[in-house]
Design an enzyme around this catalytic site. Structure first.
Site, PDB file in Angstrom:
ATOM      1  CG  ASP A  62      20.035 -15.337   8.727  1.00  0.00           C
ATOM      2  OD1 ASP A  62      19.396 -14.410   9.248  1.00  0.00           O
ATOM      3  OD2 ASP A  62      20.849 -15.181   7.819  1.00  0.00           O
ATOM      4  CG  HIS A 151      20.442 -10.048   7.796  1.00  0.00           C
ATOM      5  ND1 HIS A 151      20.054 -10.079   6.478  1.00  0.00           N
ATOM      6  CD2 HIS A 151      19.918 -11.172   8.362  1.00  0.00           C
ATOM      7  CE1 HIS A 151      19.341 -11.175   6.259  1.00  0.00           C
ATOM      8  NE2 HIS A 151      19.249 -11.860   7.380  1.00  0.00           N
ATOM      9  N   GLY A 449      -2.282   6.304  14.515  1.00  0.00           N
ATOM     10  CA  GLY A 449      -2.948   6.445  13.230  1.00  0.00           C
ATOM     11  C   GLY A 449      -2.197   5.891  12.035  1.00  0.00           C
ATOM     12  CG  ASP A 479     -11.124   0.857  -0.972  1.00  0.00           C
ATOM     13  OD1 ASP A 479     -11.057   1.747  -0.090  1.00  0.00           O
ATOM     14  OD2 ASP A 479     -11.462   1.098  -2.142  1.00  0.00           O
ATOM     15  N   GLY A 508     -10.529   4.221  -2.474  1.00  0.00           N
ATOM     16  CA  GLY A 508      -9.295   4.947  -2.157  1.00  0.00           C
ATOM     17  C   GLY A 508      -9.210   5.449  -0.741  1.00  0.00           C
ATOM     18  CD  GLU A 512      -3.879   9.729   3.123  1.00  0.00           C
ATOM     19  OE1 GLU A 512      -3.566   9.721   1.940  1.00  0.00           O
ATOM     20  OE2 GLU A 512      -3.247   9.146   4.007  1.00  0.00           O
TER      21      GLU A 512
END
Lengths: 602, 602
Positions: A62, A151, A449, A479, A508, A512
């Site tokens: 807005d 806001h 990253g 994915d 997955g 990691e």
């Protein structure tokens, strides 16, 4: 950067700003257009157009709706309309990276919108990408009276978002005064483009429509880096020439991120061609020099480098580093075996020769001078051999789409001028060893990253590539990562860009798993029905989009060889089924080094 | 809040903290468990479990992986695993709102993760929601040496994210010292829950595994608000009784956001039942008092109120406001017609009687005393009539799903104990006039107003509702808003929660069309194939999920009357086709008021 380097850079910036102010005042009032007026909105948009901006990313809210009218009505600007603000920031980042010398522009609304973009803007800061973040904010009257508007934080702190944003930008302003608005806009845009860093502009709802003189627009912004001090620059040249001479011309050049980000690709290539020095690239410098260049030897990443590259780089008598950014993933976890006394570093705003720092001597101006001075060494430089940068496709004798096979295989699919975007993870590591064709542009976020970044940035990159006549935009994303920002596929469909999306379905967060938690459930994700994703998000399968599933080497090879697929005349998504625990060579080594310093276990 | 109110609140907090520290030291070393040790990770998790936390939201990232092991291995904690950090923050927010007295917990990683959550955390600050934001950060050694790690800004400012975060939290800490870690954790958790505001905790990778004494865990945290000063409190009670007496008991109570957020629903209801004062709610106070309560008259929103409510509230001789939060959208754009000399305001940390402010007198302790003192007025209060809060379904004589018809119609579908979540926009305005059944919980973000918030918060709300035995979770969201955060549907499917999602397909950002730009392209969005969305994101249509398309009143009515649908035994999405330019009554009026002050046009 040292604090004195920073001080010198700030002074140089101020001198440039004052020179620009003086020039704007000298415009003759009699020339056509000098007495015209325009709204502040139009002033800002005109400056952006002058800087070759064609698309502005963002989400309506807005406090920015009034300004969006000006964009929608502008004949030279497009509003792709993003699905959320983080994705919009990523898109502006991708756009700026491809459109070198221009900038990315992002519009959000006060609080809720701008704060959603924080990670995207901080990433642009980290990786030296010029983004202007325009925030539609409450009117100047509301900023004074501070009502409890939606806001807001509910406690009257109208400056809280501005205060937070300062951590992640080079320059910032709240345009509350129409009399200084034009000068502030000029200052921000100049700081943004010259430094290759984000700037933050608060645009109150009422200021948008204020009329000001448009006379300043007759003076284009000077977005070139400041001049170097001539005496210091000569001194630095002499020092470098002495070292090169002492090294008998046994010099290698190492290009890195800021060669691209600070726009010295042309100057660098000129130096290379005139001197014949061998050249290698850090991961973030990939495609700073065309990877088919005859004296280019490939990617140097410290101890993770291929052995022949590591040997050549580390045994050179002198390393001329251009635009270096020595982050962990960009240096094989800080494993450069190059002593400082064999190193010359050229940066955007300083130069380092062995142990000495020369503040304010930037590479944009220095490089052409060095080229002239170093040309005489070309005959000895020519004698130094450079290993051929190639990556043959291995014969693994099975049908599994492994990383070892995938990357060289897709390497054969790339064409000149392609824009190749690689997500942080298996993709950003896997692509490193693949030589890209002439004129190809490589995008990745190796320092920052942030997973998911590529989806937004591919949108921006593809729009920029279309603008400047580059080839296909090709994304590699896992994915896990694509789930963070997936809705921006919808904006790709709406804007009609036609990227090819290679989706590595390896169940997955594989990067990691390598860092820690190989078999942990927290590294699992939900397996989506990827084949239907483009259709759900607004595509029409077979017409405006096409999805593919490949499970074997043969299936992928056949697809890559299919001319219909390769011409990329619609948005395409290729789901590739890959083993959960496979990864490219470089990631395996990096993860091991990184895991040790992170102490994941007690 | 005035600065002296703040100062008193801070002093009260410090006294509570010191009392807690003293209590922990008095635990007899001989009692079982007093000599045990635990890791800092386990200490933190045990504190969370003591506060009834069952689920921790977030996204894995390399600096939090070690800590995630502890969560995954904890018998009493679940890790739903979000698709991105903003959604995770929203989920933690929704969880905390439903699980009153507990808190939401969010885990992200350094830089890239935490900054993506900024908007979600700031929204929780704005709307008084207790969230603990745990950030996995580099080890204490890395924080000292400041290498250029991935996820950093590249310039050595390891504190930049922490500095920015301070704008949006009540308390923060970087756990770099194992000796103070437990006390710091206790301080943050107490500040977070007592104040109903977010806290920010940096958890270095090495600190996670450090062993400390667990003796402090034997002393539960005191998360009750501080005691009021007895003399001041008595004085305030006297003043209030005098005013009520002078008003002949013609008092109405107005409940608002902080009645819920600062956990005084029970104390408020006790006061109402003993005094028989009529009660109304501001939009953010909806369901603070059960909407079937006999003396409850509905929603007061200044000039936007229904006429009979407006008249009753504004003509009362005295208004007792409980937990007021007078934001624009919560007050009909600041149109309360109630003079301050007829107003008593109870807040979490101060009380205002007419023009006088009493710092440090919080409502949690004051309310029960007031109830005792005001009980004698019940006979005169009983005489004041309260308009019946109902909303009949209109007969429009057509099949278009209009807002005028939709909201009363779905009102008949709700059941006791349902959790009703309404997105900012047509939904949050439309639902206001609908009386919700006994024990229903209403969630909306009327002050912060970040579109897309409901998708993440529905996940958290549904998990919390399952925890504490509430009914169905029912979401109303527009096609524009859901696109911002859509991927969290996937986490709903994974965690097995079964919300009913009413998707208002009205072709774009309708609330913004009302604010400005009715026919502008920037308020358009891509029309997705909503019927296939749940399936793409991991559902199996007909088994784990079900999607519906309704275009007419009859179709929707039939669906709502279908018992199979109503029992909500799988996640369900109902796409409702609605006119692009229709909106609820309250939104139309609010937009007109808001648009004027925003000066969208020159």
């Amino acid at each position: 950067m040292t604090s004195s380097t920073q001080a010198v850079a700030n002074l140089q910036t101020e001198i440039s700003r004052l020179k620009h102010e003086l020039t704007t005042m000298k415009v003759d009032d009699q020339i056509p257009g000098a007495s015209a007026t325009c709204t502040i909105a139009d002033y800002l948009l005109e400056r952006l157009v002058q800087l070759k901006v064609t698309n502005i990313f963002g989400v309506p809210g807005d406090f920015n709706l009034g300004f969006l009218d000006y964009i929608e009505d502008h004949p030279k600007l497009e509003w792709p309309g993003n699905c959320n603000e983080l994705n919009a920031a990523y898109a502006a980042d991708g756009y700026a990276r491809v459109k070198e010398g221009s900038l990315g522009v992002l519009i959000t609304t006060f609080g809720v919108g701008e704060l959603s973009a924080t990670n995207g803007v901080a990433g642009a800061f980290s990786e030296h990408v010029p983004i202007l973040h325009i925030v539609g904010v409450p009117s100047t009257a509301q900023q004074r009276s501070k009502p409890m508007l939606h806001h807001t934080l509910g406690d009257g702190r109208y400056d809280a978002y501005h205060v937070a944003s300062k951590q992640f930008v080079k320059a910032d302003a709240n345009l509350t005064d129409k009399n200084t608005a034009a000068a502030e806009i000029d200052r921000l845009l100049t700081d943004c483009v010259v430094n290759g860093r984000p700037a933050y502009l608060m645009l109150p709802t009422d200021i948008v429509h204020e009329r000001i003189s448009s006379k300043r627009l007759l003076t284009p912004l000077n977005v070139q880096p400041p001049e170097n001090d001539p005496e210091s620059e000569d001194f630095v040249c002499d020092e470098i020439v002495k070292l090169v001479d002492a090294a008998d011309g046994d010099v290698i050049v190492l290009v890195d991120a800021c060669t691209i980000r600070h726009n010295v690709k042309d100057e660098t290539l000129a130096l290379l061609e005139k001197t014949k020095f061998p050249v290698y690239a850090a991961p973030m410098g990939k495609t700073a020099v065309p990877e088919d260049y005859e004296r280019y030897g490939g990617i140097y990443v410290g101890s993770i480098s291929r052995p022949e590259i590591k040997e050549k780089v580390e045994n050179a008598k002198l390393i001329l580093s251009i635009g270096g950014l020595r982050s962990d993933f960009n240096t094989g976890n800080f494993t450069y075996q190059i002593p400082q006394n064999r190193t010359i570093e050229l940066h955007s705003d300083h130069t380092r020769v062995q142990y000495a720092t020369f503040e304010g001597i930037g590479m944009k101006r220095l490089l052409p001078k060095l080229t002239g001075r170093l040309q005489p060494f070309k005959d000895s430089a020519k004698l130094i051999t450079v290993p051929k940068f190639t990556l043959p496709v291995p014969d693994e004798g099975n049908e599994t789409i492994s990383h070892l096979w995938l990357w060289p295989r897709v390497g054969k699919f790339f064409k000149a001028g392609d824009v190749v975007v690689a997500e942080t993870g298996t993709s950003s590591f896997g692509i490193l060893d693949v030589p890209l064709p002439h004129g190809a542009v490589f995008l990745s976020q190796i320092l920052w990253g942030s997973i998911g970044w590529t989806v937004g940035s591919t949108l921006g990159a593809a729009i920029a590539a279309r603008d400047i006549g580059l080839g296909r935009t090709i994304l590699f994303v896992g994915d896990g990562s694509i789930q963070l920002t997936v809705q921006e596929l919808s904006t790709m469909i709406r804007t009609g860009v036609k990227p090819i999306i290679f989706l590595l379905n390896n169940s997955g967060y594989t990067i990691e798993r390598y860092l820690h938690g190989e078999k942990r459930r927290y590294n699992d994700i939900v397996n989506w029905k990827w084949q239907k994703l483009l259709e759900v998000m607004g595509g029409t399968e077979g017409e405006t989009c096409q999805s593919y599933l490949v499970k074997t080497k043969t299936e992928l090879s056949n697809l890559l060889d299919n001319e219909e697929f390769a011409k990329a005349d619609k948005i395409q998504l290729v789901e590739m089924i890959m083993p959960m625990h496979d990864a490219p060579r470089a990631l395996k080594v990096q993860a091991e080094l990184s895991g040790k310093s992170n102490k994941y276990v007690a």
